[in-house]
Design an enzyme around this catalytic site. Structure first.
Site, PDB file in Angstrom:
ATOM      1  N   ASP A   1       0.841  -1.203   0.000  1.00  0.00           N
ATOM      2  CA  ASP A   1       0.000   0.000   0.000  1.00  0.00           C
ATOM      3  C   ASP A   1       0.872   1.248   0.000  1.00  0.00           C
ATOM      4  OD1 ASP A   1      -2.446   1.644   0.384  1.00  0.00           O
ATOM      5  OD2 ASP A   1      -1.411   2.128   2.249  1.00  0.00           O
TER       6      ASP A   1
ATOM      7  N   ARG B   1      -0.065   6.566  -6.571  1.00  0.00           N
ATOM      8  CA  ARG B   1      -1.398   7.162  -6.767  1.00  0.00           C
ATOM      9  C   ARG B   1      -1.349   8.670  -6.588  1.00  0.00           C
ATOM     10  NH1 ARG B   1      -4.910   4.501  -2.493  1.00  0.00           N
ATOM     11  NH2 ARG B   1      -6.498   5.901  -3.280  1.00  0.00           N
TER      12      ARG B   1
ATOM     13  N   LYS C   1      -4.342  -1.551   5.959  1.00  0.00           N
ATOM     14  CA  LYS C   1      -3.556  -1.094   7.116  1.00  0.00           C
ATOM     15  C   LYS C   1      -4.258  -1.457   8.420  1.00  0.00           C
ATOM     16  CE  LYS C   1      -3.218   2.795   4.932  1.00  0.00           C
ATOM     17  NZ  LYS C   1      -2.976   3.974   4.168  1.00  0.00           N
TER      18      LYS C   1
END
Ligand code: URA
Length: 422
Positions: A160, A167, A186
């Site tokens: 992530d 991103r 998370k």
């Protein structure tokens, strides 16, 4: 398997299989899938969406890409996450409320990228405050005082971290499947079993409309169920900032004052609501029972004392909060009521003043920010101060008409909490 085939499949709107998603995450972690290939896939996901099953698999392999924390030795653990808002210092207020009601708050938080600071930036504005606890220190503090907040370890949901960085720079942040998998990976990796999510909706938020917020909520609840986690989502207004202070040390100050004076404003109201859901989940009691515990913790100042105990435990000295060199006042040139305070414009201004960062490398000025002297629907006269700006920089050009609006009527359509979804 081959990444080009997988990108093409998503480009042509077909769902990916579990094996394909596993392959993408694992090979990206190993460096065999390049950033530009991952970026192309992320854009295809933004444009063509994912099924719930795909999001569940994506979350699963992001969790497995890093360390998984085990909080089994702690009882009544409850967590809260906000998708990020302007003036959102709720973690600093809610954690001591919930801890003083008998729940355990184990929070790993992040720094902010964008217009305003994250929880860790706010805590770091307190001189001496330690945000780099070891896992042992973190657990020990929770056992001793019921709460701890530390910065997220590098190793949680590693994929992530790398995907989020991409991103951020490829216009792919605003995607429901990507937001859901990012947040939930998370939370799952950090061992949360009870989670209250505050999904911010509005111009100053990641999610701009209520339909997207509903889909995000339902998706995160579904991912939670798959992972044996109880999740409650509140969809809340982010058109207007929360409370009166924006900026890191100013928000710490407002958190302390909120727990002491309990001002009647949107911040206090939201904190009571979120805390009630957390206590209800953490202690497995009804909403009504939880609410009376929360109000008691506030009225007896137990929550206020808990916040001071927590700051002191992590070495912070609130008597030395930094102050900026310059202070400017923005006044009203009209008599009437404040009918709008634009979160987005206020957030942008606070970043210019030094309270946020444009790039990860930017340094935050802990003392910079804005105090809203006249809140929504307050009466103002000509010459009244509406905003006070704190900065160590040159003041940018300010268009006060974009920051707030004064009319001769009140804003009756403001709604703080749109929906609660379980
Ligand atoms: N917060 C996260 O951690 N991830 C997102 O994608 C959005 C908000």
């Amino acid at each position: 398997m081959n990444i080009i085939d997988i990108i093409t499949k998503k480009k042509n709107k077909y769902p990916l299989t579990e094996e394909e998603i596993k392959y993408v995450i694992e090979e990206f972690d190993r460096g065999n899938i390049k950033d530009y290939q991952m970026s192309a896939l992320l854009m295809a996901i933004v444009l063509n969406d994912m099924t719930d099953e795909e999001v569940i698999y994506l979350t699963k392999y992001m969790v497995l890409s890093g360390t998984i924390l085990d909080l089994k030795e702690l009882d009544n653990v409850v967590d809260k996450h906000s998708t990020g808002g302007v003036g959102d210092k709720t973690t600093l207020i809610i954690s001591p409320i919930v801890a003083s009601c008998g729940c355990k708050v184990a929070k790993m938080s992040g720094r902010g990228l964008g217009y305003t600071g994250g929880t860790i930036d706010k805590l770091e504005s307190i001189p001496g405050f330690r945000v780099d606890l070891t896992k042992e220190e973190f657990i020990e503090e929770i056992k001793n005082i019921g709460m701890a907040i530390t910065s997220q370890t590098e190793s949680v949901a590693l994929a992530d971290k790398k995907i989020y960085a991409l991103r951020d720079v490829t216009g792919t942040t605003e995607s429901i499947p990507l937001i859901a998998s990012s947040i939930m990976s998370k939370k799952i990796a950090l061992g949360s079993k009870n989670l209250v999510l505050d999904i911010k909706v509005g111009e100053g938020a990641l999610v701009k409309n209520i339909d997207d917020a509903r889909r995000l909520a339902n998706l995160m609840i579904k991912i939670g169920k798959e992972n044996n986690m109880k999740v409650i989502c509140l969809l809340t207004n982010m058109d207007v900032p929360l409370g009166s202070n924006i900026g890191n040390s100013l928000e710490v100050l407002e958190s302390i004052n909120t727990l002491y004076y309990l001002p009647e404003n949107n911040l206090t109201k939201l904190c009571i609501e979120l805390s009630t859901h957390m206590v209800s989940l953490g202690l497995n009691i009804s909403y009504e029972e939880a609410r009376s515990k929360v109000l008691e913790a506030l009225n007896t100042k137990r929550a206020y004392n808990k916040l001071l105990e927590f700051i002191n435990y992590q070495n912070g000295d609130i008597t030395k909060l930094p102050k900026s060199r310059s202070l400017y006042q923005i006044t009203s040139d009209k008599e009437g009521y404040i009918v709008n305070l634009s979160s987005l414009e206020l957030a942008k201004l606070s970043m210019h003043l030094g309270a946020g960062r444009k790039t990860k490398e930017d340094k935050i000025d802990p003392s910079a920010g804005i105090i809203i002297n006249k809140g929504l629907n307050e009466k103002v006269n000509v010459g009244d101060t509406v905003l006070t700006l704190y900065t160590n920089k040159e003041l940018p050009k300010i268009d006060s008409g974009a920051l707030f609006k004064v009319e001769d009527y009140q804003n009756t359509s403001y709604n703080l909490i749109y929906e609660t979804i379980k």
